[in-house]
Design a protein around this motif. Structure first.
Motif, PDB file in Angstrom:
ATOM      1  N   PHE A   1       2.745  12.168   9.389  1.00 30.66           N
ATOM      2  CA  PHE A   1       4.057  12.622   9.874  1.00 30.66           C
ATOM      3  C   PHE A   1       4.041  12.668  11.392  1.00 30.66           C
ATOM      4  CE2 PHE A   1       3.562  14.466   5.641  1.00 30.66           C
ATOM      5  CZ  PHE A   1       4.737  14.041   5.039  1.00 30.66           C
ATOM      6  N   CYS A   2       5.227  12.422  12.010  1.00 35.19           N
ATOM      7  CA  CYS A   2       5.303  12.424  13.469  1.00 35.19           C
ATOM      8  C   CYS A   2       5.307  13.835  14.018  1.00 35.19           C
ATOM      9  CB  CYS A   2       6.519  11.632  13.945  1.00 35.19           C
ATOM     10  SG  CYS A   2       8.073  12.472  13.587  1.00 35.19           S
ATOM     11  N   SER A   3       5.778  14.784  13.181  1.00 34.87           N
ATOM     12  CA  SER A   3       5.874  16.157  13.672  1.00 34.87           C
ATOM     13  C   SER A   3       5.718  17.155  12.525  1.00 34.87           C
ATOM     14  CB  SER A   3       7.252  16.364  14.311  1.00 34.87           C
ATOM     15  OG  SER A   3       8.254  16.210  13.310  1.00 34.87           O
TER      16      SER A   3
ATOM     17  N   GLU B   1       7.860  19.402  11.866  1.00 33.82           N
ATOM     18  CA  GLU B   1       9.193  19.506  11.261  1.00 33.82           C
ATOM     19  C   GLU B   1       9.350  18.468  10.142  1.00 33.82           C
ATOM     20  OE1 GLU B   1       8.721  19.500  14.627  1.00 33.82           O
ATOM     21  OE2 GLU B   1       9.146  21.644  14.846  1.00 33.82           O
ATOM     22  N   CYS B   2       8.992  17.190  10.453  1.00 28.23           N
ATOM     23  CA  CYS B   2       9.103  16.135   9.445  1.00 28.23           C
ATOM     24  C   CYS B   2       8.234  16.447   8.231  1.00 28.23           C
ATOM     25  CB  CYS B   2       8.705  14.781  10.034  1.00 28.23           C
ATOM     26  SG  CYS B   2      10.086  13.970  10.856  1.00 28.23           S
ATOM     27  N   LYS B   3       7.039  16.943   8.475  1.00 28.81           N
ATOM     28  CA  LYS B   3       6.138  17.287   7.378  1.00 28.81           C
ATOM     29  C   LYS B   3       6.751  18.382   6.514  1.00 28.81           C
ATOM     30  CE  LYS B   3       1.436  18.800   6.410  1.00 28.81           C
ATOM     31  NZ  LYS B   3       0.159  19.251   6.965  1.00 28.81           N
TER      32      LYS B   3
ATOM     33  N   LYS C   1       3.998   4.619  10.759  1.00 30.57           N
ATOM     34  CA  LYS C   1       5.352   5.168  10.652  1.00 30.57           C
ATOM     35  C   LYS C   1       5.335   6.510   9.945  1.00 30.57           C
ATOM     36  CE  LYS C   1       8.212   0.990  10.515  1.00 30.57           C
ATOM     37  NZ  LYS C   1       8.986   0.120   9.612  1.00 30.57           N
ATOM     38  N   CYS C   2       6.133   7.410  10.437  1.00 29.27           N
ATOM     39  CA  CYS C   2       6.260   8.743   9.836  1.00 29.27           C
ATOM     40  C   CYS C   2       6.793   8.590   8.409  1.00 29.27           C
ATOM     41  CB  CYS C   2       7.228   9.589  10.657  1.00 29.27           C
ATOM     42  SG  CYS C   2       7.657  11.164   9.891  1.00 29.27           S
ATOM     43  N   ARG C   3       6.173   9.294   7.461  1.00 30.78           N
ATOM     44  CA  ARG C   3       6.585   9.182   6.067  1.00 30.78           C
ATOM     45  C   ARG C   3       8.019   9.675   5.857  1.00 30.78           C
ATOM     46  NH1 ARG C   3       2.530  11.049   1.390  1.00 30.78           N
ATOM     47  NH2 ARG C   3       1.553   9.111   2.022  1.00 30.78           N
ATOM     48  N   TYR C   4       8.467  10.559   6.718  1.00 31.57           N
ATOM     49  CA  TYR C   4       9.819  11.090   6.541  1.00 31.57           C
ATOM     50  C   TYR C   4      10.879  10.355   7.362  1.00 31.57           C
ATOM     51  CZ  TYR C   4      13.773  14.154   6.056  1.00 31.57           C
ATOM     52  OH  TYR C   4      15.025  14.628   5.805  1.00 31.57           O
ATOM     53  N   CYS C   5      10.712  10.288   8.709  1.00 32.50           N
ATOM     54  CA  CYS C   5      11.772   9.716   9.549  1.00 32.50           C
ATOM     55  C   CYS C   5      11.519   8.264   9.952  1.00 32.50           C
ATOM     56  CB  CYS C   5      11.985  10.572  10.791  1.00 32.50           C
ATOM     57  SG  CYS C   5      10.663  10.383  12.013  1.00 32.50           S
ATOM     58  N   LYS C   6      10.364   7.737   9.594  1.00 31.36           N
ATOM     59  CA  LYS C   6       9.947   6.365   9.909  1.00 31.36           C
ATOM     60  C   LYS C   6       9.694   6.126  11.410  1.00 31.36           C
ATOM     61  CE  LYS C   6      10.644   5.581   5.515  1.00 31.36           C
ATOM     62  NZ  LYS C   6       9.587   6.097   4.678  1.00 31.36           N
TER      63      LYS C   6
END
Ligand SMILES: [Zn+2]
Length: 132
Positions: free
Chosen positions: A23-25, A27-29, A7-12
Motif C-alpha cells: 500500500f502507498c499509505s 490510509e489506503c491500507k 502499484k498500491c493495492r487500493y488506489c493503484k
C-alpha cells in the motif's frame, strides 16, 4: 533488483519503501481492509443467521446441562432445522459423520433418529479466575 514501480493495492498509485510493501499509505491500507471486512460481513450475515438459528434449535432441544440426547428427526424437522448448514464436520473411525454447529454436533443415529452432542470447551470447565 527490479526497477518496476509497484502499484498500491487500493488506489493503484506508486508504492515506495521497503520490499513487500503493498500500500502507498496507512490510509489506503486501512480503507482496503475496512472494505474487505465490510464485504465479508454483508455476505456472511444470512448464512450466520441460519447457523445461529440451527444452534439455537439444538440448544432448545438439549436444554442447559445435557451432554447428549437422542431425538426424533421429526422434532428437528418441525423446528425447521436446516441440515445443509453446519460449521465443520468430523468423520469417526466407523465412518459416522458428526455435523458441528459451533459447540454442538448432530449425527444421523438411524433413519428417524438424530443424536445430538454438546462439546464442552475445556476453558468453560475451569473457573474463570483461579480461586485462592
Ligand atoms: Zn494507495
Amino acid at each position: 533488483m527490479s526497477t518496476s514501480t509497484r502499484k498500491c493495492r487500493y488506489c493503484k498509485g506508486p508504492v515506495v519503501g521497503r520490499k513487500g510493501k503493498i500500500f502507498c499509505s496507512v490510509e489506503c491500507k486501512s480503507i482496503y481492509h475496512y472494505r474487505l471486512r465490510a464485504a465479508t460481513f454483508d455476505t456472511a450475515i444470512p448464512i450466520d443467521k441460519i447457523l445461529h438459528r440451527n444452534r439455537s434449535i439444538l440448544l432448545e432441544i438439549m436444554g442447559k446441562n445435557k451432554s447428549q440426547k437422542k431425538v426424533d428427526k421429526i422434532e428437528m424437522d418441525r423446528k425447521k432445522f436446516n441440515y445443509s448448514y453446519f460449521t465443520h464436520s468430523f468423520t469417526n473411525s466407523k465412518g459416522k459423520v458428526y455435523y458441528y454447529l459451533y459447540d454442538f454436533a448432530w449425527m444421523a443415529f438411524s433413519d428417524q433418529e438424530v443424536l445430538i452432542i454438546r462439546k464442552r470447551s475445556p476453558a468453560k470447565d475451569k473457573p474463570a479466575f483461579p480461586t485462592p
